[in-house]
Design a protein around this motif. Structure first.
Motif, mmCIF file in Angstrom:
data_model
loop_
_atom_site.group_PDB
_atom_site.id
_atom_site.type_symbol
_atom_site.label_atom_id
_atom_site.label_comp_id
_atom_site.label_asym_id
_atom_site.label_seq_id
_atom_site.Cartn_x
_atom_site.Cartn_y
_atom_site.Cartn_z
ATOM 1 N N LEU A 70 0.816 -1.209 0.000
ATOM 2 C CA LEU A 70 0.000 0.000 0.000
ATOM 3 C C LEU A 70 0.853 1.264 0.000
ATOM 4 C CD1 LEU A 70 -2.806 -0.953 2.556
ATOM 5 C CD2 LEU A 70 -3.074 -0.605 0.091
ATOM 6 N N ALA A 71 2.038 1.188 0.597
ATOM 7 C CA ALA A 71 2.845 2.398 0.791
ATOM 8 C C ALA A 71 3.887 2.612 -0.297
ATOM 9 C CB ALA A 71 3.545 2.319 2.151
ATOM 10 N N ARG A 72 3.862 1.828 -1.364
ATOM 11 C CA ARG A 72 4.936 1.894 -2.361
ATOM 12 C C ARG A 72 5.021 3.244 -3.062
ATOM 13 N NH1 ARG A 72 5.294 -3.234 -6.191
ATOM 14 N NH2 ARG A 72 7.250 -2.189 -6.671
ATOM 15 N N GLY A 73 3.942 3.970 -3.140
ATOM 16 C CA GLY A 73 3.979 5.246 -3.845
ATOM 17 C C GLY A 73 4.315 6.436 -2.978
ATOM 18 N N ARG A 78 9.193 10.973 3.861
ATOM 19 C CA ARG A 78 7.895 11.267 4.472
ATOM 20 C C ARG A 78 7.355 10.056 5.217
ATOM 21 N NH1 ARG A 78 3.465 13.082 0.298
ATOM 22 N NH2 ARG A 78 5.045 14.707 0.017
ATOM 23 N N LEU A 79 7.536 8.876 4.625
ATOM 24 C CA LEU A 79 6.992 7.668 5.230
ATOM 25 C C LEU A 79 7.729 7.313 6.521
ATOM 26 C CD1 LEU A 79 4.824 5.579 4.765
ATOM 27 C CD2 LEU A 79 6.415 4.271 3.364
ATOM 28 N N GLY A 178 12.667 12.685 19.520
ATOM 29 C CA GLY A 178 13.980 13.189 19.125
ATOM 30 C C GLY A 178 14.456 12.569 17.824
ATOM 31 N N LEU A 179 14.223 11.261 17.659
ATOM 32 C CA LEU A 179 14.601 10.581 16.422
ATOM 33 C C LEU A 179 13.813 11.119 15.232
ATOM 34 C CD1 LEU A 179 14.849 6.882 17.655
ATOM 35 C CD2 LEU A 179 16.728 8.469 17.187
ATOM 36 N N LEU A 180 12.545 11.403 15.462
ATOM 37 C CA LEU A 180 11.707 11.953 14.391
ATOM 38 C C LEU A 180 12.290 13.266 13.870
ATOM 39 C CD1 LEU A 180 7.841 12.233 14.425
ATOM 40 C CD2 LEU A 180 9.236 14.203 13.826
ATOM 41 N N VAL A 181 12.690 14.137 14.780
ATOM 42 C CA VAL A 181 13.246 15.434 14.375
ATOM 43 C C VAL A 181 14.544 15.231 13.591
ATOM 44 C CG1 VAL A 181 14.231 17.589 15.219
ATOM 45 C CG2 VAL A 181 12.169 16.664 16.294
ATOM 46 N N LEU A 182 15.409 14.348 14.083
ATOM 47 C CA LEU A 182 16.671 14.096 13.404
ATOM 48 C C LEU A 182 16.457 13.480 12.016
ATOM 49 C CD1 LEU A 182 18.815 12.718 16.363
ATOM 50 C CD2 LEU A 182 19.074 14.928 15.210
ATOM 51 N N ALA A 183 15.521 12.557 11.928
ATOM 52 C CA ALA A 183 15.233 11.933 10.630
ATOM 53 C C ALA A 183 14.711 12.954 9.640
ATOM 54 C CB ALA A 183 14.230 10.798 10.812
ATOM 55 N N ALA A 184 13.855 13.861 10.105
ATOM 56 C CA ALA A 184 13.313 14.899 9.219
ATOM 57 C C ALA A 184 14.415 15.809 8.695
ATOM 58 C CB ALA A 184 12.255 15.707 9.960
ATOM 59 N N VAL A 185 15.447 16.023 9.501
ATOM 60 C CA VAL A 185 16.544 16.907 9.100
ATOM 61 C C VAL A 185 17.532 16.194 8.186
ATOM 62 C CG1 VAL A 185 18.554 18.173 9.959
ATOM 63 C CG2 VAL A 185 16.349 18.368 11.136
ATOM 64 N N LEU A 186 17.841 14.927 8.484
ATOM 65 C CA LEU A 186 18.954 14.242 7.834
ATOM 66 C C LEU A 186 18.572 13.437 6.593
ATOM 67 C CD1 LEU A 186 20.813 12.999 11.025
ATOM 68 C CD2 LEU A 186 21.561 14.801 9.465
ATOM 69 N N LEU A 187 17.371 12.894 6.538
ATOM 70 C CA LEU A 187 16.997 12.085 5.387
ATOM 71 C C LEU A 187 16.722 12.970 4.174
ATOM 72 C CD1 LEU A 187 14.610 9.441 7.006
ATOM 73 C CD2 LEU A 187 16.928 9.071 6.152
#
Length: 413
Positions: A70-73, A78-79, A178-187
């Protein structure tokens, strides 16, 4: 952005993903050390509280492949950020749950996110580094999950005992935020940055299916014995109650060591790394059966089995990226499902053996099943034969290959 900056950013991004595996695996097992206080607080039984763990695993098994399809697109960044958001909300909901039903609902929501997370994290982590370093990136991801048993669950149990079980879930929610914030910045936000590992480098449907069988058998064998390692150590090895926890700590450290050793080989030959790991696991479980009455032998066997399984899991992640016959997301989803099926099957088989052939037999059965996994691993064959390969890069693209996907990390929009 210089090449050095890109490398540092890629390493930081993979490290955040590794910590995310740590967070998810810790969250999955967190109720194990807190079953009694949870049951007392919510006026339920320890058996019902145990469903918070077994039900979680069942959700992962059932939903991994469907959710991945379902999530392939959806964009990878973001995912993944969204899945970390679900972890934040799920653990916060667990901390605030006033009834058992609400707690179970929060756990199911978190388990659904974990199902999809494990299908994505290996291909995404591998896409952030050059191909020659993918195996090491994957082992770093699995190091996070191995550390969950050594640090995450014991720390969560301690916090729950000191400040109440809700504090343990609340602490994990803050950590995940905290991980969410870092992932949003780095990915990277550009979907093209993840294309380097979207498909297998050496697609082979036969080998992939054999890999799934090997995974299910190896994990079933390991968990047939491991699920009942505590009573084995107490009643077969004759350890005291206070000696079991240090043994489990040694087991966890052996798992971390297994991942570290796998990192030395997986980039050169992931199939051989898996083969050696499965062989060591079979030998360790057989040793546990034959010499389990001797405490030193039992502890060594338990530790070796843990190290072997952790090494196999790391090799598995890299091998999937090689032989995936289609999308690596779906291939990783299949391997994750096979792994969790093995956990469930091993626990059920061990339970049946306890009531029929006795406690020692769980190690013997585990060794026999793992020996079957060794056969299917051999049937896969080494990396030099089999399925179609991608065309060798031209001199023009070879330089790009060495730099990408790591160098493909763009500025965030």
């Amino acid at each position: 952005m210089s090449d050095r900056d890109v490398s540092l950013r890629a390493l930081a991004a993979v490290s955040v993903l590794s910590l995310s595996t740590f967070a998810y695996v810790t969250t999955e097992a967190l109720p194990i050390g807190l079953l009694t206080p949870i049951a007392d607080s919510l006026d339920t039984t320890p058996a019902a509280a145990g469903l918070l763990v077994t039900g979680y695993g069942l959700v992962v098994v059932v939903l991994t492949v469907p959710l991945t399809r379902l999530a392939r697109g959806v964009g990878r960044r973001r995912l993944l950020v969204g899945l970390l958001g679900v972890l934040v909300l799920g653990t916060l909901g667990s901390a605030l749950a006033s009834t058992y039903v609400l707690l179970l609902t929060s756990r199911i929501m978190t388990a659904a996110a974990q199902a999809l997370f494990w299908a994505l994290v290996v291909p995404v982590g591998a896409s952030l580094v050059p191909r020659r370093l993918r195996g090491r990136a994957v082992t770093l991801l699995f190091a996070g999950s191995s550390l969950a048993g050594v640090l995450g669950v014991p720390a969560g149990t301690w916090l729950g005992q000191q400040a109440g079980w809700r504090a343990a879930f609340l602490g994990m929610s803050v950590f995940a935020l905290g991980l969410l914030v870092l992932a949003a910045v780095l990915l990277p936000s550009d979907q093209g940055a993840y294309q380097g590992a979207e498909t297998g480098t050496r697609p082979d449907e036969r080998r992939y299916h054999l890999l799934l069988v090997t995974t299910a058998l190896a994990v079933t064998g390991a968990y047939t014995a491991f699920t009942y390692v505590e009573p084995f150590l107490l009643h077969v090895s004759r350890l005291d109650n206070g000696e079991v926890s240090p043994v489990l700590l040694v087991r966890g450290l052996a798992g971390v060591a297994g991942v570290a050793l796998a990192a030395l080989l997986v980039d050169r030959n992931a199939w051989l790394a898996g083969l050696l790991a499965v062989a060591l696991e079979a030998a360790a479980l057989l040793t546990q059966y034959l010499g389990g009455t001797q405490p030193v032998v039992a502890v060594a066997a338990v530790a070796l089995s843990a190290g072997a399984l952790a090494a196999f899991a790391a090799a598995l992640g890299t091998r999937v990226l090689q032989v995936a016959p289609g999308s690596t997301d779906l291939a990783a989803a299949g391997s994750s499902t096979a792994f969790n099926v093995g956990i469930t099957a091993g626990a059920l088989l061990g339970s049946g053996l306890l009531t029929t052939t006795g406690l020692r037999s769980v190690a013997l059965a585990g060794s026999a099943i793992t020996a079957l996994a060794l056969v299917t691993q051999l049937l896969q064959g080494g990396p030099k034969g089999g399925g179609p390969r991608r065309a060798a890069p031209t001199s023009e693209t070879a330089g790009d290959e060495a730099r990408t996907p790591a160098a493909a990390v763009p500025s965030r929009s």
